[in-house]
Design an enzyme around this catalytic site. Structure first.
Site, PDB file in Angstrom:
ATOM      1  N   TYR A   9      -2.371 -26.261  47.651  1.00  0.00           N
ATOM      2  CA  TYR A   9      -3.382 -26.431  46.603  1.00  0.00           C
ATOM      3  C   TYR A   9      -2.813 -25.894  45.296  1.00  0.00           C
ATOM      4  O   TYR A   9      -2.292 -24.768  45.250  1.00  0.00           O
ATOM      5  CB  TYR A   9      -4.687 -25.694  46.949  1.00  0.00           C
TER       6      TYR A   9
ATOM      7  N   LYS B 270      -5.378 -16.497  37.375  1.00  0.00           N
ATOM      8  CA  LYS B 270      -6.406 -15.704  38.056  1.00  0.00           C
ATOM      9  C   LYS B 270      -6.416 -14.228  37.680  1.00  0.00           C
ATOM     10  O   LYS B 270      -7.066 -13.844  36.725  1.00  0.00           O
ATOM     11  CB  LYS B 270      -6.252 -15.859  39.574  1.00  0.00           C
TER      12      LYS B 270
ATOM     13  N   ASP C 186       4.011 -21.284  42.803  1.00  0.00           N
ATOM     14  CA  ASP C 186       2.663 -21.152  42.256  1.00  0.00           C
ATOM     15  C   ASP C 186       2.087 -19.830  42.767  1.00  0.00           C
ATOM     16  O   ASP C 186       1.582 -19.739  43.878  1.00  0.00           O
ATOM     17  CB  ASP C 186       1.836 -22.360  42.716  1.00  0.00           C
TER      18      ASP C 186
ATOM     19  N   TYR D 265     -17.559 -28.113  42.971  1.00  0.00           N
ATOM     20  CA  TYR D 265     -17.570 -28.763  44.296  1.00  0.00           C
ATOM     21  C   TYR D 265     -19.000 -28.897  44.822  1.00  0.00           C
ATOM     22  O   TYR D 265     -19.279 -28.557  45.973  1.00  0.00           O
ATOM     23  CB  TYR D 265     -16.716 -27.971  45.298  1.00  0.00           C
TER      24      TYR D 265
HETATM   25  N1  PMP Z   1      -2.929 -22.809  42.184  1.00  0.00           N
HETATM   26  C1  PMP Z   1      -3.450 -22.025  43.156  1.00  0.00           C
HETATM   27  C2  PMP Z   1      -2.559 -21.539  44.245  1.00  0.00           C
HETATM   28  C3  PMP Z   1      -4.808 -21.691  43.132  1.00  0.00           C
HETATM   29  O1  PMP Z   1      -5.320 -20.942  44.120  1.00  0.00           O
HETATM   30  C4  PMP Z   1      -5.603 -22.159  42.057  1.00  0.00           C
HETATM   31  C5  PMP Z   1      -7.084 -21.810  41.956  1.00  0.00           C
HETATM   32  N2  PMP Z   1      -7.785 -21.713  43.111  1.00  0.00           N
HETATM   33  C6  PMP Z   1      -5.019 -22.959  41.075  1.00  0.00           C
HETATM   34  C7  PMP Z   1      -3.677 -23.257  41.167  1.00  0.00           C
HETATM   35  C8  PMP Z   1      -5.833 -23.502  39.927  1.00  0.00           C
HETATM   36  O2  PMP Z   1      -6.195 -22.506  39.054  1.00  0.00           O
HETATM   37  P1  PMP Z   1      -7.468 -22.696  38.098  1.00  0.00           P
HETATM   38  O3  PMP Z   1      -8.670 -22.766  38.989  1.00  0.00           O
HETATM   39  O4  PMP Z   1      -7.449 -21.488  37.219  1.00  0.00           O
HETATM   40  O5  PMP Z   1      -7.258 -23.958  37.327  1.00  0.00           O
END
Ligand code: PMP
Length: 445
Positions: free
Chosen positions: A161, A291, A262, A28
């Protein structure tokens, strides 16, 4: 400053940073006017050691991923033992103990019914996999029922997100997910208003009126509903009422829509439950993890689904699920994930999270009264301050480094989500640094 952390000479540091600024594209970030990057030499426990000598207390867990601190001897040992056997083998036609053990652990720990595991490389890819699973499932159902396939869209909520790849981006908030820029290529999905009743507030059934109407009108087109459970992270650190998630489960059941949660940011204890959907006592049809899965060591993600979904897809025309990343089931990542999950329980993650929550409640929450602050909220190991103005990222970051902490705010949010091993003293230093910058006009736009 006396630099005890690094052998990188000041002139080498300058040349590395010059190359970085000119040629290395950070997340970003503009390449014309990049925000400054700080050169890290090493990290240990909750400390990030800059090559320039400063030692910073980490408030970010490297974007929510580090659970047990940096350079942990048990996680290092798991990597070394695995590397001495093999770092990676293709997962097509071959399998190995580290992946099998990990999948068994995930099935046992996650909510009831999630019995099949698909491993992939990153959170975004696990969301792509979840969406593809849902679409392939609906394709197989239509085929079996000899009906036309109409369930080809997703429903989600605003402020969400789910990652930066294209399918994931198409279910991110339309504004922050840059839907205008990618309008011609993004799949078009349905968006309900973001949940507005906060965690801990009084519930009202009015909250789901618009969501229910969208299900009623469009269910014949909707394959799956996707949501971050309880915490909308990147969309503003918004903690919403568990009843909302329960209502989503009921609506999905009623309208034969799959529920994808998610848990990439919320999984493994972050909210005070092992998985955030436990707050609503629901099981999804599909769950994404990432993560913290490897304790923040290496990229790895998992998409879990029910036996029913896996069976339906597998008995469809394709006869298999159409996805297979090169580094699927990477042995190093699986080995360190196993060690990280073991540590979570050895360290009694619930007491760790409770200790962080208690300190944040007593130190961070009172900042809600600060004239620059709209709201201060805490859930589990997450603390967020929502400011009236947007932050001046370069200036606030510089000040945090001067104050000996690593906190990276965005928009109007200053938030911390530290490694679970953080001490009360270190946590207090993080909150003190936030209190200091709140009093500095040049840290805000
Ligand atoms: N879903 C959520 C809720 C997230 O917070 C993130 C990462 N910030 C992602 C998906 C994407 O994961 P990555 O950055 O490992 O591709």
């Amino acid at each position: 400053m006396n630099n005890k952390h690094t052998n990188i000479t000041p002139s080498k540091q300058n040349s590395l940073l010059r190359f970085d600024k000119e040629n290395v594209w950070h997340p970003y970030t503009s390449m014309s006017e990049p925000l400054p990057s700080y050169l890290v030499d090493s990290a240990q426990g909750v400390n990030i050691n800059l090559a320039s000598g400063e030692q910073l207390i980490d408030g970010m867990s490297s974007w929510w991923s580090v659970l047990h601190g940096y350079n942990h001897h048990k996680l290092n040992a798991a990597l070394q033992e695995q590397a001495a056997k093999m770092s990676h083998v293709m997962f097509g036609g071959l399998t190995h103990q580290s992946a099998i053990t990990l999948c068994e652990k995930l099935i046992n720990l996650t909510p009831e019914g999630l019995d099949k595991v698909f491993l992939s490389d990153s959170g975004s890819v696990s969301v792509e996999v979840a969406m593809k699973m849902a679409l392939q499932y609906q394709h197989a159902v239509a085929e079996k029922n000899q009906t036309n396939l109409t369930k080809t869209k997703l429903l989600t909520v605003k402020n969400g997100y789910h990652g930066d790849t294209f399918a994931a981006m198409s279910v991110c908030d339309p504004v922050t997910g840059m839907h205008q820029i990618f309008e011609q290529v993004l799949m078009q999905h349905y968006f309900a208003p973001a949940p507005s009743i906060k965690f801990g507030e009084q519930w009202s059934n009015d909250e789901t009126i618009e969501l229910t109407a969208l299900f009623e009108q469009h269910h014949s087109e909707i394959a799956a509903f996707i949501i971050e459970p309880i915490v909308q992270g990147t969309g503003g650190m918004r903690f919403y009422h568990p009843e909302y998630l329960r209502a989503c489960r009921l609506l999905c059941d009623k309208y034969k829509v799959l529920l994808i949660v998610d848990e990439i940011a919320t999984g493994f204890g972050r909210t005070g439950k092992l998985f955030a959907c436990e707050w609503a006592e629901i099981s999804p049809d599909i769950m994404c993890l990432g993560k913290t899965l490897t304790g923040g060591y290496i990229t790895l993600a998992a998409t879990l689904c029910t036996t029913h979904i896996a069976k339906t897809i597998s008995e469809g025309a394709a006869g298999c699920f159409m996805h297979g990343p090169t580094f699927m089931g990477n042995a190093l990542a699986c080995a360190v994930a196993n060690a990280s999950i073991d540590l979570l329980f050895e360290n009694d993650w619930q007491s760790q999270v409770l200790a962080i929550e208690t300190t944040l409640n007593s130190l961070l929450k009172p900042l809600a009264k600060h004239e620059r602050v709209i709201d201060a909220r805490v859930l589990g190991s997450i603390g967020a301050i929502e400011c009236k103005q947007t932050v001046n990222v370069a200036q606030i970051q510089k000040r945090f480094v001067e104050l000996g902490v690593w906190i990276r705010p965005f928009g109007k949010l200053i938030y911390i989500i530290p490694p679970l091993i953080i001490t009360t003293e270190q946590l207090t230093a993080l909150v003190n640094a936030i209190t200091t910058v709140l009093n500095e006009d040049d840290c805000f736009n």
